[in-house]
Design a protein around this motif. Structure first.
Motif, PDB file in Angstrom:
ATOM      1  N   ASP A 145      49.043  -6.163   2.415  1.00  0.00           N
ATOM      2  CA  ASP A 145      47.968  -6.097   1.417  1.00  0.00           C
ATOM      3  C   ASP A 145      46.788  -6.986   1.805  1.00  0.00           C
ATOM      4  N   THR A 146      47.067  -8.159   2.355  1.00  0.00           N
ATOM      5  CA  THR A 146      46.002  -9.050   2.804  1.00  0.00           C
ATOM      6  C   THR A 146      45.248  -8.430   3.980  1.00  0.00           C
ATOM      7  N   ILE A 147      45.984  -7.836   4.893  1.00  0.00           N
ATOM      8  CA  ILE A 147      45.355  -7.173   6.048  1.00  0.00           C
ATOM      9  C   ILE A 147      44.464  -6.034   5.569  1.00  0.00           C
ATOM     10  N   LEU A 148      44.968  -5.211   4.662  1.00  0.00           N
ATOM     11  CA  LEU A 148      44.187  -4.080   4.157  1.00  0.00           C
ATOM     12  C   LEU A 148      42.907  -4.547   3.466  1.00  0.00           C
ATOM     13  N   ALA A 149      43.013  -5.597   2.684  1.00  0.00           N
ATOM     14  CA  ALA A 149      41.826  -6.136   2.005  1.00  0.00           C
ATOM     15  C   ALA A 149      40.817  -6.663   3.019  1.00  0.00           C
ATOM     16  N   ASP A 150      41.323  -7.305   4.072  1.00  0.00           N
ATOM     17  CA  ASP A 150      40.444  -7.861   5.103  1.00  0.00           C
ATOM     18  C   ASP A 150      39.755  -6.755   5.911  1.00  0.00           C
ATOM     19  N   LEU A 151      40.444  -5.640   6.110  1.00  0.00           N
ATOM     20  CA  LEU A 151      39.875  -4.535   6.883  1.00  0.00           C
ATOM     21  C   LEU A 151      38.781  -3.783   6.129  1.00  0.00           C
ATOM     22  N   GLN A 152      38.760  -3.883   4.819  1.00  0.00           N
ATOM     23  CA  GLN A 152      37.852  -3.085   3.999  1.00  0.00           C
ATOM     24  C   GLN A 152      36.380  -3.232   4.381  1.00  0.00           C
ATOM     25  N   ASP A 153      35.915  -4.431   4.630  1.00  0.00           N
ATOM     26  CA  ASP A 153      34.481  -4.630   4.841  1.00  0.00           C
ATOM     27  C   ASP A 153      34.001  -4.334   6.254  1.00  0.00           C
ATOM     28  N   ASP A 154      34.822  -4.630   7.275  1.00  0.00           N
ATOM     29  CA  ASP A 154      34.322  -4.476   8.645  1.00  0.00           C
ATOM     30  C   ASP A 154      35.321  -3.891   9.638  1.00  0.00           C
ATOM     31  N   GLY A 155      36.505  -3.485   9.179  1.00  0.00           N
ATOM     32  CA  GLY A 155      37.493  -2.892  10.085  1.00  0.00           C
ATOM     33  C   GLY A 155      38.214  -3.904  10.942  1.00  0.00           C
ATOM     34  N   VAL A 156      38.088  -5.199  10.593  1.00  0.00           N
ATOM     35  CA  VAL A 156      38.703  -6.263  11.392  1.00  0.00           C
ATOM     36  C   VAL A 156      39.481  -7.201  10.485  1.00  0.00           C
ATOM     37  N   SER A 157      40.694  -7.516  10.898  1.00  0.00           N
ATOM     38  CA  SER A 157      41.490  -8.561  10.259  1.00  0.00           C
ATOM     39  C   SER A 157      41.957  -9.470  11.381  1.00  0.00           C
TER      40      SER A 157
END
Length: 172
Positions: free
Chosen positions: A23-35
């Protein structure tokens, strides 16, 4: 009456390490495609933008540590891909995992082999380079080789025919 047993082979459930929060990874990917760790984000954003220009939806996940098994990176990529779509590249210090709903598995696995550098930005760039570089035109190469072999066979047949005809004339 004999009892019939049916054995069903079910896919193994995804094995996501406890230290990884999807879930943290998915949230991080939302804005720029990078976690990824902060030091890698800018360089990886450039790779994601370049992939977008090439028509590839790329998401890059970088883990600080290797999980227990390298196959867990593919499980992470698959889980993220099921929710985000596109091509997912998961990197850890020594391993790479991928998943894609848009590219052929063979292309993704081949590109994955180019992504073992230990540097997240370099790995992602090499992965993308391998995905977008055109394959050798093996169909044309095969046709060319067949034409060369066929021409060689025709020339050989023609020379043998001439020799046979000349030998027949000499005997007469």
């Amino acid at each position: 009456m004999p009892v019939s047993h049916t054995i069903a082979f079910l896919p193994a459930p995804a094995d996501i390490p406890n230290s990884v929060d999807i879930d943290t990874i998915l949230a991080d990917l939302q804005d720029d495609g990078v976690s990824a760790p902060a030091d890698d984000v800018a360089g990886l954003q450039d790779v994601v933008a370049r992939a977008d220009r090439e028509g590839i939806t790329l998401r890059v996940v970088v883990l600080d540590e290797n999980p227990g098994r390298d196959s867990q990176l593919r499980d992470i990529a698959t889980d993220v891909g099921e929710q985000q779509g596109g091509t997912i590249l998961v990197l850890s210090p020594n391993w790479v995992g991928t998943s894609s709903d848009a590219l052929p598995r063979v292309a993704v696995e081949d590109a994955q082999d180019h992504a073992y550098t230990g540097n997240a930005v370099a790995s992602a760039n090499q992965f993308l380079d391998a995905v977008v570089e055109p394959d050798a035109p093996y169909g044309l190469i095969t046709v060319g080789l067949l034409l060369v072999v066929g021409a060689g066979a025709a020339v050989t047949w023609r020379l043998r025919s001439r020799r046979a005809a000349a030998a027949t004339r000499v005997e007469d």
